[in-house]
Motif scaffolding. Structure first.
Motif, mmCIF file in Angstrom:
data_model
loop_
_atom_site.group_PDB
_atom_site.id
_atom_site.type_symbol
_atom_site.label_atom_id
_atom_site.label_comp_id
_atom_site.label_asym_id
_atom_site.label_seq_id
_atom_site.Cartn_x
_atom_site.Cartn_y
_atom_site.Cartn_z
ATOM 1 N N ASN A 1 24.287 42.864 32.176
ATOM 2 C CA ASN A 1 23.079 42.414 31.484
ATOM 3 C C ASN A 1 23.350 41.369 30.405
ATOM 4 O OD1 ASN A 1 21.624 44.230 33.051
ATOM 5 N ND2 ASN A 1 21.812 45.880 31.535
ATOM 6 N N SER A 2 24.627 41.107 30.151
ATOM 7 C CA SER A 2 24.966 40.165 29.075
ATOM 8 C C SER A 2 24.696 38.718 29.465
ATOM 9 C CB SER A 2 26.441 40.311 28.702
ATOM 10 O OG SER A 2 27.273 39.856 29.768
ATOM 11 N N GLY A 3 24.669 38.451 30.769
ATOM 12 C CA GLY A 3 24.489 37.081 31.220
ATOM 13 C C GLY A 3 25.742 36.237 31.086
ATOM 14 N N LEU A 4 26.864 36.875 30.771
ATOM 15 C CA LEU A 4 28.115 36.147 30.575
ATOM 16 C C LEU A 4 28.892 36.058 31.886
ATOM 17 C CD1 LEU A 4 29.143 37.843 27.222
ATOM 18 C CD2 LEU A 4 28.320 35.498 27.492
ATOM 19 N N ASN A 5 29.772 35.087 31.952
ATOM 20 C CA ASN A 5 30.582 34.872 33.150
ATOM 21 C C ASN A 5 31.795 35.797 33.118
ATOM 22 O OD1 ASN A 5 31.622 33.863 35.518
ATOM 23 N ND2 ASN A 5 32.563 32.079 34.530
ATOM 24 N N ILE A 6 31.586 37.043 33.516
ATOM 25 C CA ILE A 6 32.644 38.048 33.521
ATOM 26 C C ILE A 6 32.796 38.588 34.931
ATOM 27 C CG2 ILE A 6 33.325 40.331 32.687
ATOM 28 C CD1 ILE A 6 31.777 39.729 30.112
ATOM 29 N N VAL A 7 34.032 38.659 35.403
ATOM 30 C CA VAL A 7 34.318 39.218 36.718
ATOM 31 C C VAL A 7 34.663 40.693 36.539
ATOM 32 C CG1 VAL A 7 35.759 39.071 38.773
ATOM 33 C CG2 VAL A 7 35.187 36.988 37.494
ATOM 34 N N ALA A 8 33.793 41.572 37.003
ATOM 35 C CA ALA A 8 34.017 43.017 36.867
ATOM 36 C C ALA A 8 34.570 43.555 38.180
ATOM 37 C CB ALA A 8 32.724 43.728 36.508
ATOM 38 N N ILE A 9 35.731 44.200 38.127
ATOM 39 C CA ILE A 9 36.400 44.742 39.310
ATOM 40 C C ILE A 9 36.867 46.160 39.012
ATOM 41 C CG2 ILE A 9 38.353 44.469 40.900
ATOM 42 C CD1 ILE A 9 38.257 41.483 40.391
ATOM 43 N N ASP A 10 36.591 47.099 39.918
ATOM 44 C CA ASP A 10 36.943 48.493 39.691
ATOM 45 C C ASP A 10 38.416 48.795 39.956
ATOM 46 O OD1 ASP A 10 34.364 49.048 38.989
ATOM 47 O OD2 ASP A 10 33.780 49.810 40.967
ATOM 48 N N ASP A 11 38.994 48.165 40.977
ATOM 49 C CA ASP A 11 40.363 48.464 41.388
ATOM 50 C C ASP A 11 41.360 47.631 40.579
ATOM 51 O OD1 ASP A 11 42.179 49.703 43.622
ATOM 52 O OD2 ASP A 11 42.748 47.580 43.509
ATOM 53 N N LEU A 12 42.409 48.270 40.053
ATOM 54 C CA LEU A 12 43.368 47.569 39.201
ATOM 55 C C LEU A 12 44.153 46.522 39.978
ATOM 56 C CD1 LEU A 12 44.820 47.087 36.560
ATOM 57 C CD2 LEU A 12 46.275 49.075 37.036
ATOM 58 N N ASP A 13 44.577 46.853 41.186
ATOM 59 C CA ASP A 13 45.311 45.870 41.982
ATOM 60 C C ASP A 13 44.474 44.620 42.219
ATOM 61 O OD1 ASP A 13 48.059 46.802 43.045
ATOM 62 O OD2 ASP A 13 46.817 48.583 43.219
ATOM 63 N N GLU A 14 43.223 44.832 42.565
ATOM 64 C CA GLU A 14 42.330 43.696 42.816
ATOM 65 C C GLU A 14 42.095 42.897 41.532
ATOM 66 O OE1 GLU A 14 38.735 44.914 44.669
ATOM 67 O OE2 GLU A 14 39.730 45.992 46.303
ATOM 68 N N ALA A 15 41.955 43.604 40.428
ATOM 69 C CA ALA A 15 41.739 42.921 39.144
ATOM 70 C C ALA A 15 42.954 42.068 38.775
ATOM 71 C CB ALA A 15 41.461 43.944 38.047
ATOM 72 N N ALA A 16 44.160 42.614 39.024
ATOM 73 C CA ALA A 16 45.379 41.882 38.695
ATOM 74 C C ALA A 16 45.538 40.652 39.596
ATOM 75 C CB ALA A 16 46.583 42.806 38.846
ATOM 76 N N THR A 17 45.308 40.817 40.895
ATOM 77 C CA THR A 17 45.464 39.678 41.808
ATOM 78 C C THR A 17 44.444 38.583 41.504
ATOM 79 O OG1 THR A 17 44.124 40.832 43.460
ATOM 80 C CG2 THR A 17 46.508 41.002 43.676
ATOM 81 N N GLU A 18 43.231 39.000 41.153
ATOM 82 C CA GLU A 18 42.202 38.015 40.819
ATOM 83 C C GLU A 18 42.555 37.287 39.527
ATOM 84 O OE1 GLU A 18 38.568 35.816 41.134
ATOM 85 O OE2 GLU A 18 40.008 36.760 42.491
ATOM 86 N N SER A 19 43.118 38.013 38.546
ATOM 87 C CA SER A 19 43.544 37.377 37.286
ATOM 88 C C SER A 19 44.617 36.336 37.538
ATOM 89 C CB SER A 19 44.055 38.449 36.323
ATOM 90 O OG SER A 19 43.058 39.363 35.980
ATOM 91 N N VAL A 20 45.568 36.689 38.382
ATOM 92 C CA VAL A 20 46.649 35.755 38.716
ATOM 93 C C VAL A 20 46.086 34.527 39.439
ATOM 94 C CG1 VAL A 20 48.756 35.443 40.060
ATOM 95 C CG2 VAL A 20 48.407 37.554 38.773
ATOM 96 N N ARG A 21 45.173 34.761 40.380
ATOM 97 C CA ARG A 21 44.578 33.633 41.106
ATOM 98 C C ARG A 21 43.838 32.691 40.166
ATOM 99 N NH1 ARG A 21 40.110 31.626 43.082
ATOM 100 N NH2 ARG A 21 38.787 33.234 42.124
ATOM 101 N N LEU A 22 43.056 33.256 39.262
ATOM 102 C CA LEU A 22 42.277 32.439 38.332
ATOM 103 C C LEU A 22 43.193 31.684 37.356
ATOM 104 C CD1 LEU A 22 39.393 34.958 37.599
ATOM 105 C CD2 LEU A 22 39.190 32.781 38.833
ATOM 106 N N ALA A 23 44.256 32.354 36.929
ATOM 107 C CA ALA A 23 45.174 31.713 35.983
ATOM 108 C C ALA A 23 45.894 30.524 36.624
ATOM 109 C CB ALA A 23 46.205 32.725 35.478
ATOM 110 N N ASN A 24 46.148 30.632 37.923
ATOM 111 C CA ASN A 24 46.864 29.564 38.630
ATOM 112 C C ASN A 24 45.937 28.512 39.223
ATOM 113 O OD1 ASN A 24 49.312 30.803 38.086
ATOM 114 N ND2 ASN A 24 49.291 31.999 39.970
ATOM 115 N N ALA A 25 44.640 28.751 39.132
ATOM 116 C CA ALA A 25 43.690 27.821 39.763
ATOM 117 C C ALA A 25 43.696 26.495 39.027
ATOM 118 C CB ALA A 25 42.279 28.419 39.732
#
Length: 409
Positions: free
Chosen positions: A385-409
Motif C-alpha cells: 500500500n506504500s506505492g513504493l518500488n519494493i520487490v517483496a519475495i517470500d523465499d530467501l533463496d529467491e530474494a538473494a538471487t534477485e538481489s544479486v541480479r539487480l545489483a549486477n544489472a
C-alpha cells in the motif's frame, strides 16, 4: 585453549583506547608504567619533554592502528615512534607528526590523522615476557596466560614453541592466589626479588581486570629494566560491552574520529553495523540471520556491503536510520531486507522501511524485502500500500538471487 586477541578494546561497538589511555588506567591501579605526558600541540610536547627530566625520551603518535614504528607520515617523516636524548629536538619531531596522516600496515587509505602524541620516559628492556588475563569459554572464567617469550605475537609463540605458553585458570570468586602469581612469575623466568614484584603486578592487573569489567588485559612486553624493575611496557585492554553502562568514565574516553562514521551513527541508535566492500546492502534482525544472509549473497556470486543487525526489538526509527546508513554507501547497488520477526513485528519493520523511503532522500537503487514471522501479512500489506518500488519475495533463496541480479544489472 585458543588464545584470544584484541587491542585496547571492545565496545560500545569496539571501544578503542589509545596507548596513553590504557596506561592512565594502569597507573591508577598501581601498575608500573613508564612516566609520560600527552600533548596535542608542539608547545605542550616541548614542555612535557623537559618536565620528564629523563635520560632518553620517546615520542609516540597516538592512533588506534598497530605498526606505528614502521609507519610513514604524510609529512615525509618515517616512523610514528622516535627516540631522542635531547628535549630540544622534540618540537621538530612533533611538528612533523601532529596534523599529518600516519600510514601503517594496519591503516586504510592514506592513513590516520594524528591529533595527539605521547611524550614518555624511554626505558630500556633487559627482559621481555608476555602476560595476559582473559575470559575463557573452556575454563568458564578468567585465566592467566604467560610466556617467557615476550615482544612477539603470542600466536607465533603458540605455533613455534607451544611449551613456552603457561595457562592457569583463576577462581573468579577468590581471584588468583599469591602462590599462583608467584608460580607464573617463575614460569616467565623471573628470579630473586623480581618474582615477588612480578607477582604483585599480576595481582594488580587482575584487580584492574575486574574493576573495568575487562574480557582481556594483555601486557606485551611484561618486562624487566636494566635497573631490575618490573614494568608493563605495552597494554591492550578489551572491555565487556554488556557492562558499558557501569563505566561512563571509560565511554567518555572513546575517540570516534578514527571510526567509520556509519558505524558511529549506527551505534548511536543501537544498531550493530560493520561496513564492508560489497555491493549489496543487508538489513537483517538477528546476528545469526545476518551472517546467514551474507553467506547466501556470496553463494549466489555477489558480496555483502555490510553486516547490519537491527536486533530483535527493532523500532521503526531504527529501521529508518538503518536505511539512511545503507544508502550513504556509494558502493551499494541493491538493498536486501531479510526479517524473521519474533519480538519485533514485520509490520514495525515495514513501517520503518516506508518511513525511510518517504521521508528521506529519494532512493534510486532497488530494494528486495523478505518478511516472515510475527504480523507478516500486515507487514506485506504495508509495503504493497506504500506505492513504493519494493520487490517483496517470500523465499530467501529467491530474494538473494534477485538481489544479486539487480545489483549486477
Amino acid at each position: 585453549m585458543p588464545i584470544q586477541r584484541g587491542i585496547v578494546a571492545s565496545q560500545v561497538r569496539f571501544l578503542n583506547l589509545h596507548e596513553y589511555q590504557s596506561k592512565q588506567i594502569m597507573a591508577k591501579h598501581d601498575i608500573n608504567v613508564q612516566r609520560f605526558e600527552i600533548a596535542d600541540s608542539v608547545d605542550q610536547a616541548e614542555r612535557a619533554a623537559r618536565n620528564l627530566n629523563a635520560e632518553e625520551i620517546v615520542i609516540k603518535a597516538q592512533i588506534h592502528a598497530g605498526g606505528r614504528g614502521k609507519g610513514e607520515f604524510s609529512s615525509g617523516l618515517k616512523s610514528g615512534v622516535h627516540l631522542t636524548k635531547d628535549p630540544a629536538k622534540v618540537p621538530g619531531i612533533v611538528e612533523q607528526m601532529l596534523g599529518y596522516k600516519l600510514k601503517t600496515k594496519q591503516t586504510t587509505g592514506d592513513g590516520v590523522l594524528v591529533r595527539k602524541v605521547m611524550v614518555a620516559e624511554a626505558l630500556d628492556i633487559a627482559k621481555e615476557t608476555y602476560f595476559a588475563i582473559l575470559m575463557d569459554r573452556e575454563s568458564g572464567g578468567p585465566v592467566m596466560v604467560g610466556s617467557p617469550d615476550g615482544g612477539v605475537d603470542i600466536e607465533q609463540v603458540a605455533e613455534t614453541n607451544p611449551d613456552h605458553i603457561f595457562q592457569m585458570p583463576i577462581d573468579i570468586t577468590t581471584g588468583p592466589t599469591k602462590a599462583q602469581t608467584r608460580e607464573m612469575a617463575k614460569n616467565l623466568g623471573f628470579t630473586g626479588k623480581n618474582v615477588e614484584e612480578a607477582s604483585e603486578q599480576m595481582q594488580n592487573l587482575y584487580k584492574l581486570f575486574l574493576d573495568v569489567d575487562a574480557v582481556q588485559v594483555e601486557i606485551n612486553p611484561f618486562g624487566l629494566t636494566p635497573q631490575n624493575r618490573v614494568v608493563c611496557f605495552d597494554a591492550k585492554i578489551s572491555f565487556d560491552d554488556n557492562a558499558a553502562f557501569k563505566h561512563p568514565d571509560l565511554q567518555a574516553m572513546r575517540d570516534t574520529t578514527e571510526e567509520d562514521p556509519r558505524e558511529v551513527a549506527a551505534d548511536a541508535v543501537g544498531l550493530n553495523y560493520v561496513g564492508m566492500e560489497g555491493n549489496i546492502g543487508c538489513l537483517v534482525n538477528g546476528a545469526g540471520l545476518a551472517l546467514a544472509t551474507m553467506d547466501i549473497i556470496k553463494l549466489y556470486g555477489a558480496q555483502p556491503a555490510n553486516f547490519l543487525d537491527v536486533g530483535g526489538g527493532a523500532t521503526s526509527e531504527q529501521v529508518s536510520q538503518a536505511f539512511k546508513i545503507l544508502t550513504e554507501d556509494q558502493n551499494v547497488k541493491t538493498i536486501l531486507v531479510n526479517i524473521f520477526a519474533g519480538i519485533a513485528s514485520c509490520l514495525t519493520v515495514a513501517q520503518g522501511i516506508v518511513a525511510a523511503l518517504k521521508e528521506g532522500p529519494k532512493i534510486k537503487i532497488p530494494i528486495v524485502v523478505r518478511l516472515q514471522g510475527n504480523h507478516v501479512e500486515e507487514g506485506k500489506a504495508c509495503l504493497r500500500n506504500s506505492g513504493l518500488n519494493i520487490v517483496a519475495i517470500d523465499d530467501l533463496d529467491e530474494a538473494a538471487t534477485e538481489s544479486v541480479r539487480l545489483a549486477n544489472a
